[in-house]
Design a protein around this motif. Structure first.
Motif, short mmCIF file in Angstrom:
data_model
loop_
_atom_site.label_atom_id
_atom_site.label_comp_id
_atom_site.label_asym_id
_atom_site.label_seq_id
_atom_site.Cartn_x
_atom_site.Cartn_y
_atom_site.Cartn_z
N PRO A 20 0.97 -1.10 0.12
CA PRO A 20 0.04 -0.02 0.04
C PRO A 20 0.92 1.22 0.03
CG PRO A 20 -0.91 -1.48 1.66
CD PRO A 20 0.53 -2.04 1.28
N MET A 21 1.95 1.15 0.51
CA MET A 21 3.08 2.21 0.70
C MET A 21 2.57 3.26 1.79
SD MET A 21 5.14 1.39 -1.50
CE MET A 21 6.26 2.73 -1.08
N THR A 22 1.35 3.33 2.44
CA THR A 22 1.33 4.22 3.43
C THR A 22 0.71 3.02 4.74
OG1 THR A 22 -1.12 4.03 2.56
CG2 THR A 22 0.04 5.99 2.42
N SER A 23 1.14 2.03 4.43
CA SER A 23 0.93 0.77 5.83
C SER A 23 2.08 -0.26 5.18
CB SER A 23 -0.46 0.44 5.76
OG SER A 23 -0.95 -0.08 4.63
N PRO A 24 2.24 -1.24 6.22
CA PRO A 24 3.09 -2.35 5.94
C PRO A 24 2.58 -3.27 4.78
CG PRO A 24 2.75 -2.21 8.03
CD PRO A 24 1.73 -1.08 7.65
N ALA B 169 -11.14 -1.00 -1.47
CA ALA B 169 -10.73 -1.84 -0.35
C ALA B 169 -9.44 -2.31 -0.54
CB ALA B 169 -11.84 -3.10 -0.06
N VAL B 170 -8.73 -2.55 0.57
CA VAL B 170 -7.24 -3.18 0.48
C VAL B 170 -7.17 -3.94 1.83
CG1 VAL B 170 -4.79 -2.78 0.27
CG2 VAL B 170 -6.49 -1.17 -0.74
N GLY B 171 -6.61 -5.27 1.53
CA GLY B 171 -6.23 -6.03 2.87
C GLY B 171 -5.88 -7.55 2.65
N LYS B 172 -6.13 -8.44 3.55
CA LYS B 172 -5.57 -9.69 3.14
C LYS B 172 -6.77 -10.44 2.26
CE LYS B 172 -3.12 -11.96 5.72
NZ LYS B 172 -1.65 -12.31 5.44
N TRP B 173 -6.09 -11.26 1.36
CA TRP B 173 -7.02 -12.03 0.43
C TRP B 173 -8.34 -12.61 0.94
CZ3 TRP B 173 -9.07 -12.95 -3.99
CH2 TRP B 173 -9.63 -14.24 -4.26
N LYS B 174 -8.01 -13.46 2.02
CA LYS B 174 -9.07 -14.11 2.69
C LYS B 174 -10.25 -13.32 3.18
CE LYS B 174 -6.51 -18.47 3.61
NZ LYS B 174 -5.81 -19.27 4.82
N GLY C 32 3.25 -12.53 -7.36
CA GLY C 32 3.58 -11.35 -8.11
C GLY C 32 3.39 -10.24 -6.59
N ILE C 33 3.80 -9.05 -7.08
CA ILE C 33 3.62 -7.88 -5.96
C ILE C 33 2.94 -6.78 -6.71
CG2 ILE C 33 5.11 -5.94 -5.24
CD1 ILE C 33 7.66 -7.77 -4.99
N LEU C 34 2.11 -6.67 -5.96
CA LEU C 34 0.93 -5.68 -6.51
C LEU C 34 1.24 -4.13 -5.72
CD1 LEU C 34 -2.71 -6.13 -7.37
CD2 LEU C 34 -1.93 -4.01 -6.10
N MET C 35 1.59 -3.01 -6.32
CA MET C 35 1.88 -1.85 -5.60
C MET C 35 1.41 -0.60 -6.47
SD MET C 35 5.95 -1.29 -7.08
CE MET C 35 5.92 0.38 -5.98
N PRO C 36 1.44 0.60 -5.80
CA PRO C 36 0.72 1.70 -6.61
C PRO C 36 1.64 1.99 -7.92
CG PRO C 36 1.40 2.17 -4.22
CD PRO C 36 2.05 0.98 -4.48
N GLY C 37 0.99 2.67 -9.01
CA GLY C 37 1.60 2.80 -10.16
C GLY C 37 2.77 3.40 -9.91
N LEU C 38 4.11 3.33 -10.71
CA LEU C 38 5.15 4.20 -10.51
C LEU C 38 4.88 5.77 -11.10
CD1 LEU C 38 7.80 1.81 -11.16
CD2 LEU C 38 6.97 2.23 -8.85
N VAL C 39 5.52 6.73 -10.42
CA VAL C 39 5.32 7.82 -10.95
C VAL C 39 6.66 8.58 -11.31
CG1 VAL C 39 4.40 10.56 -10.36
CG2 VAL C 39 3.32 8.24 -9.45
N ASN C 40 6.54 9.12 -12.70
CA ASN C 40 7.99 9.45 -12.94
C ASN C 40 7.84 11.20 -13.07
OD1 ASN C 40 10.45 10.33 -13.99
ND2 ASN C 40 10.08 8.94 -16.19
N PRO D 188 14.76 0.37 1.49
CA PRO D 188 14.13 0.38 0.34
C PRO D 188 12.60 0.87 0.03
CG PRO D 188 15.25 -1.81 0.98
CD PRO D 188 15.35 -1.09 2.30
N ASN D 189 11.96 0.89 1.19
CA ASN D 189 10.59 1.42 1.25
C ASN D 189 10.56 2.93 1.11
OD1 ASN D 189 11.31 1.22 4.01
ND2 ASN D 189 9.26 1.76 4.74
N HIS D 190 11.84 3.61 1.60
CA HIS D 190 12.03 5.03 1.50
C HIS D 190 12.39 5.08 0.08
CE1 HIS D 190 12.87 5.81 5.91
NE2 HIS D 190 11.85 5.12 5.82
N TRP D 191 13.08 4.57 -0.87
CA TRP D 191 13.33 4.75 -2.09
C TRP D 191 11.95 4.86 -2.65
CZ3 TRP D 191 17.62 7.16 -3.15
CH2 TRP D 191 18.77 7.02 -2.46
N LEU D 192 11.42 3.78 -2.38
CA LEU D 192 10.20 3.33 -3.37
C LEU D 192 9.04 4.65 -3.22
CD1 LEU D 192 9.58 -0.37 -2.89
CD2 LEU D 192 9.92 1.00 -4.99
N TRP D 193 9.13 5.38 -1.81
CA TRP D 193 8.27 6.47 -1.56
C TRP D 193 8.59 7.50 -2.76
CZ3 TRP D 193 9.12 6.28 4.41
CH2 TRP D 193 8.14 5.62 5.03
#
Length: 422
Positions: A19-23, A39-44, A60-68, A353-358
């Motif tokens: 989510p980038m704003t949470s773990p 909604a965002v959360g655990k699959w089950k 896979g890894i699902l994340m916010p679209g990258l912003v350039n 790494p998460n700081h770079w991704l922010w």
């Protein structure tokens, strides 16, 4: 689970959701209704509450679209002819020759090519610096979200009235062609390519139109020498632009003298800065787009990223254009920055790494004024999403994303897939 699928709902499931704003969420899911995340959360847990069309990405890894936040799509084809690495001064002279010979159609085709590359790298939103306006038209039909900064250069005050009228007309025409994904803004090119009088008028136009501005600033030693001392190799070529400007101000302090340092301003590069400049950038709440690969290829120096962040300067990462870098991948930019942190620990902090991704998601979106809509996976935000697949088991999704350059499996903007590699 509901017995029937709820109409209009799409459910994306992945091994990891960031989510980038949470773990990170292992075995996570995102529910989309129309163009928005609901909604965002655990699959089950998500599966019990929502019944929808399901897209599964178990590896896979699902994340916010990258912003350039800063690039030059119209320069995409220059990558085939321009030399790099080389010094900024030589590169700039070559660029002047190339852009003078470029037609609108050339720029349009180049922009379309660059857009295709960004989609493959998981980019969903771009801050585009457009010289001819061709990339505006290419982006309008691309499915990408964008802020297009219309470049403005004015080397003589005698030309200012005509050029400002043309800029205002471009803005008016572009408004009639805008869609929900496209925003327009202004790009006074650099402190050494716009006269003080014309620069102030562009700032005024931006304020009246309530749009952002983007400026290349403090990029090279030659720029600082010209603006601060009126010396150096550019003196005879560009010195007259600064005829009515005070001597002794750094490029950053000169922009502040013009009134350009505002929260809605995005400065690109900011390599040649001192501690006073850094303090001023923090005080004025200006955004800075850091382009480490471009800076290295043009041999302009290293931005003092550690001091910037410690002082509270708002920094994001951008690729710049393909005339000065090898790809339009924000992940490639991060990987290069991490190497710089290892090689130059006094200038570069060892960020997580998460700081770079922010810097290529939420921070980059904020630099374009779009963080209310994109940059993280939160309910209510636009469904701009990038999905990356991995063959091996993933224990740390952040490290996995930054371990090597990779293309996206799928890229989604406003709930619609604009790229899929299945």
């Amino acid at each position: 689970m509901h017995e029937e699928k709820q109409k209009g709902l799409t459910l994306l499931m992945a091994r990891w959701v960031l989510p980038m704003t949470s773990p990170p969420i292992r075995d996570g899911a995102v529910v989309i209704e129309g163009d928005r995340i609901i909604a965002v959360g655990k699959w089950k847990e998500i599966a019990r509450e929502f019944s929808a069309e399901v897209w599964e990405f178990p590896d896979g890894i699902l994340m916010p679209g990258l912003v350039n936040p800063h690039t030059h799509l119209e320069n995409t084809n220059f990558a085939e002819t321009i030399k790099r690495p080389q010094t900024f001064n030589k590169w700039l002279l070559q660029m002047v020759r190339l852009v003078r010979s470029q037609t609108f159609e050339d720029a349009l085709r180049a922009s379309e090519k660059g857009i295709g590359q960004m989609k493959k790298f998981g980019v969903t939103c771009v801050g585009e610096f457009s010289r001819l306006g061709a990339s505006f038209h290419a982006l309008r039909n691309s499915g990408l979200r964008a802020v297009v900064f219309k470049e403005f250069i004015c080397l003589r005050d005698e030309d200012a009235e005509r050029q400002l009228d043309e800029l205002a007309q471009w803005l008016e025409d572009a408004k009639g062609l805008m869609n929900t994904l496209l925003n327009i803004a202004l790009g006074p090119h650099a402190p050494y390519t716009v006269t003080p009088n014309a620069f102030r008028q562009v700032i005024g136009l931006a304020q009246r139109e309530n749009c952002r501005i983007c400026v290349h600033a403090a990029e090279s030693p030659s720029e600082r020498k010209l603006i601060e001392q009126r010396k150096g190799v550019w003196r005879w070529w560009l010195g007259s632009v600064l005829r009515d400007a005070p001597i002794g101000l750094s490029p950053i302090r000169y922009l502040d003298w013009l009134g350009a340092l505002q929260p809605q301003t995005l400065l690109v590069h900011c390599v040649q800065v001192d501690e006073n400049d850094i303090a001023l950038l923090a005080e004025r709440q200006v955004w800075v787009a850091h382009c480490p690969r471009s800076n290295a290829n043009l041999k302009v120096g290293l931005m003092p990223l550690g001091k910037m962040l410690s002082a509270g300067v708002k920094v994001c990462l951008a690729t710049d254009g393909l005339a000065s870098v090898d790809s339009l991948s924000p992940l490639d930019e991060i990987q290069f920055a991490i190497k710089l942190a290892q090689e130059h620990p006094k200038l570069y902090p060892a960020l997580l790494p998460n700081h770079w991704l922010w810097m290529v998601t939420l921070n980059a979106a904020a630099s374009l004024g779009l963080d209310r809509f994109v940059g993280s996976l939160d309910a209510g935000k636009q469904a701009d999403i990038a999905i990356f697949r991995f063959s091996a088991s993933i224990d740390d999704p952040y490290d996995a994303l930054l371990s090597e350059g990779r293309e996206a499996t799928a890229t989604m903007v406003a709930g619609e897939f604009i790229y899929q590699r299945m």
